[in-house]
Design an enzyme around this catalytic site. Structure first.
Site, PDB file in Angstrom:
ATOM      1  N   ARG A  19       0.812  -1.229   0.000  1.00 27.05           N
ATOM      2  CA  ARG A  19       0.000   0.000   0.000  1.00 27.05           C
ATOM      3  C   ARG A  19       0.846   1.280   0.000  1.00 27.05           C
ATOM      4  O   ARG A  19       0.427   2.288   0.547  1.00 27.05           O
ATOM      5  CB  ARG A  19      -0.965   0.034   1.194  1.00 27.05           C
ATOM      6  CG  ARG A  19      -2.111  -0.939   1.072  1.00 27.05           C
ATOM      7  CD  ARG A  19      -3.225  -0.387   0.177  1.00 27.05           C
ATOM      8  NE  ARG A  19      -4.185  -1.442  -0.142  1.00 27.05           N
ATOM      9  CZ  ARG A  19      -5.308  -1.648   0.544  1.00 27.05           C
ATOM     10  NH1 ARG A  19      -5.629  -0.888   1.551  1.00 27.05           N
ATOM     11  NH2 ARG A  19      -6.112  -2.608   0.186  1.00 27.05           N
ATOM     12  N   ARG A  57      -3.221   6.291  -0.044  1.00 25.16           N
ATOM     13  CA  ARG A  57      -3.707   7.466   0.697  1.00 25.16           C
ATOM     14  C   ARG A  57      -2.727   8.149   1.626  1.00 25.16           C
ATOM     15  O   ARG A  57      -3.008   9.245   2.090  1.00 25.16           O
ATOM     16  CB  ARG A  57      -4.970   7.089   1.471  1.00 25.16           C
ATOM     17  CG  ARG A  57      -6.158   6.945   0.560  1.00 25.16           C
ATOM     18  CD  ARG A  57      -7.338   6.390   1.306  1.00 25.16           C
ATOM     19  NE  ARG A  57      -7.055   5.039   1.759  1.00 25.16           N
ATOM     20  CZ  ARG A  57      -7.920   4.280   2.393  1.00 25.16           C
ATOM     21  NH1 ARG A  57      -9.112   4.742   2.674  1.00 25.16           N
ATOM     22  NH2 ARG A  57      -7.602   3.064   2.765  1.00 25.16           N
ATOM     23  N   ARG A 109      -6.600  11.673  -7.117  1.00 30.30           N
ATOM     24  CA  ARG A 109      -7.818  10.858  -7.047  1.00 30.30           C
ATOM     25  C   ARG A 109      -9.103  11.672  -6.927  1.00 30.30           C
ATOM     26  O   ARG A 109     -10.197  11.101  -7.037  1.00 30.30           O
ATOM     27  CB  ARG A 109      -7.711   9.880  -5.867  1.00 30.30           C
ATOM     28  CG  ARG A 109      -6.960   8.582  -6.144  1.00 30.30           C
ATOM     29  CD  ARG A 109      -7.760   7.630  -7.036  1.00 30.30           C
ATOM     30  NE  ARG A 109      -9.164   7.601  -6.680  1.00 30.30           N
ATOM     31  CZ  ARG A 109      -9.666   6.963  -5.650  1.00 30.30           C
ATOM     32  NH1 ARG A 109      -8.901   6.261  -4.877  1.00 30.30           N
ATOM     33  NH2 ARG A 109     -10.956   7.015  -5.395  1.00 30.30           N
ATOM     34  N   ASP A 112      -6.371  -3.170  -7.983  1.00 31.62           N
ATOM     35  CA  ASP A 112      -7.011  -3.774  -6.818  1.00 31.62           C
ATOM     36  C   ASP A 112      -7.313  -5.238  -7.108  1.00 31.62           C
ATOM     37  O   ASP A 112      -7.482  -5.619  -8.274  1.00 31.62           O
ATOM     38  CB  ASP A 112      -8.297  -3.036  -6.421  1.00 31.62           C
ATOM     39  CG  ASP A 112      -8.705  -3.429  -4.995  1.00 31.62           C
ATOM     40  OD1 ASP A 112      -8.164  -2.833  -4.044  1.00 31.62           O
ATOM     41  OD2 ASP A 112      -9.508  -4.361  -4.846  1.00 31.62           O
ATOM     42  N   TYR A 164     -14.860 -12.025  -0.182  1.00 29.97           N
ATOM     43  CA  TYR A 164     -15.699 -10.890  -0.604  1.00 29.97           C
ATOM     44  C   TYR A 164     -16.905 -11.357  -1.414  1.00 29.97           C
ATOM     45  O   TYR A 164     -18.018 -10.855  -1.241  1.00 29.97           O
ATOM     46  CB  TYR A 164     -14.870  -9.894  -1.425  1.00 29.97           C
ATOM     47  CG  TYR A 164     -13.877  -9.124  -0.590  1.00 29.97           C
ATOM     48  CD1 TYR A 164     -14.313  -8.179   0.331  1.00 29.97           C
ATOM     49  CD2 TYR A 164     -12.515  -9.348  -0.703  1.00 29.97           C
ATOM     50  CE1 TYR A 164     -13.403  -7.470   1.122  1.00 29.97           C
ATOM     51  CE2 TYR A 164     -11.599  -8.648   0.076  1.00 29.97           C
ATOM     52  CZ  TYR A 164     -12.051  -7.713   0.980  1.00 29.97           C
ATOM     53  OH  TYR A 164     -11.159  -7.028   1.757  1.00 29.97           O
TER      54      TYR A 164
END
Ligand code: CP3
Length: 374
Positions: free
Chosen positions: A38, A42, A51, A87, A167
């Protein structure tokens, strides 16, 4: 066996002797290579700025944007590799599955896959429909990225079948993935069908990235830590092997110069396998067909290496929580991790999970400088 294109960074020799690639291949490096899960995301103000106004999955499918976001942390921190900005649910989206990423929450499915009929509906999508054309935004983004990276390797990645199934079955993020684990036992045939399909879809995504120019591949089984060793071995490992089979055949000729002149060796594209809370599964996760095992922060690297028989290169395992502690505390933790990592044939420094969004990017840059200066 399938040989990589001669222009591929590994085959062309651009990344083949890079310290990250060589460490993944089991050769201890003088300077420990370092990158962060990561790292593209962010914690970087330049990422947040880019973004604005673009949804996560749309950003992943915009080649120029995905490439720029991949490059940002490499420029800023001087890490030893880029991790492709994408992703784990992208191949599902490209296969036509109704999935989105909800900010602050994670992947959410339009309709969860709960019953054997749901599995039949999903698996009616032929994984072979994920062809070069469908993957073109991915291929284009990888090409743009490796052109800028030069001799710095790009790591491609995919989600392992269990983490994706967690998921698909739950319909979104869940704590202990209980519905997925129930399906595994309530209807093993439907479960096996779902896992095999997911393996082919995610494997095709990984292969597309490697063929387009990624010099290593990481399979994320982030949620495998919720499984017993028995359930992992019985109901999950075969699908992870199947996913990795999509890249295991990819080889290149590496030339190494020794005292007698030149020598060439056939090498495979290195594969890393990582999960969270998987201390009990490390050996089984290696055995699915990985070269390198990623370790979270819950067990020390010398213990992880012992569980792997001292013969497997390892990656990890800075506790992300320590990034925000005073520098002296972080430095002592990094030194401890590096010293314990000596137990394995080779070590690539990383976090035990992703960079937290609140992390001060200057700390990451300082950490890279510190590791490189030792
Ligand atoms: O820097 C990198 O590591 C490369 C990019 C990357 C992303 N996701 C971008 C992303 C990688 C390697 C992933 C993998 C991924 N995605 C995993 C496995 C790794 C892990 O963290 O365990 C998982 C489980 C996912 C699913 C997923 N996607 C989650 C749980 C989330 C977080 C939800 C949230 O908002 O907190 C995402 C979204 C996501 N993927 C973001 C990023 C940068 C944040 C979304 C944003 O910036 O708007």
């Amino acid at each position: 066996m399938n040989t990589l294109d001669p222009s591929h960074p590994l085959a062309a020799g651009r990344t083949a002797s890079n310290r990250l690639v060589r460490a993944y291949q089991g050769e201890r490096q003088e300077v420990t290579p370092v990158w962060f899960m990561r790292q593209a995301g962010r914690s970087l103000p330049e990422y947040r700025e880019l973004r604005v106004g673009t949804r996560m999955l749309d950003a992943c499918l915009d080649p120029a944007l995905a490439s720029e976001i991949t490059l940002q942390p490499v420029r800023r921190h001087g890490v030893d590799a880029g991790i492709f900005f994408s992703d784990i649910v992208i191949p599902l989206r490209l296969a036509g599955v109704d999935v989105d990423i909800v900010p602050g929450k994670g992947p959410v499915l339009g309709s969860p896959v709960r019953t054997s009929a749901d599995v039949d509906r999903l698996t009616a999508i032929d994984p072979a429909s994920l062809d070069a054309e469908v993957f073109s935004p991915i291929v284009e983004a990888v090409r743009l990225t490796i052109a800028e990276l030069g001799d710095t390797p790009l790591i491609g990645f995919a989600g392992a079948p269990f983490t994706l199934a967690a998921y698909l079955v739950e319909g979104g993020p869940s704590k202990d993935h209980i519905r997925a684990r129930t399906l595994m036992h309530a209807d093993p045939a439907a479960w096996a069908k779902l896992m095999a399909w997911t393996a082919d879809v995610t494997g095709a995504f990984l292969r597309a990235q490697v063929l387009a120019g990624a010099s290593a591949a990481q399979l994320f089984d982030s949620w495998a830590g919720s499984l017993s060793l028995h359930d992992y071995t019985e109901h999950v490992a075969p699908a992870s092997t199947r996913a990795l089979s999509h890249v295991r055949d990819l080889t290149y000729e590496a030339s190494s110069v020794d005292a007698d002149g030149g020598e060439t060796q056939i090498r495979n594209v290195p594969v890393v396998h990582f999960g969270v809370g998987t201390g009990e599964l490390l050996k089984a996760m290696h055995e699915v067909g990985a070269d390198v095992v990623g370790v979270d922060y819950r067990i020390p690297l010398d213990e992880a290496s012992r569980r792997l028989g001292h013969v497997v290169p390892i990656q990890g395992n800075i506790d992300p929580a320590v990034l925000d502690a005073p520098w002296e505390v972080l430095e002592a933790h990094v030194v401890d991790v590096l010293e314990r990592g000596v137990d394995a044939p080779a070590h690539v420094l990383n976090l035990g999970h992703g960079v937290p969004p609140e992390t001060d990017p200057a700390v990451l840059t300082r950490l890279v400088e510190f590791v490189h200066s030792r």
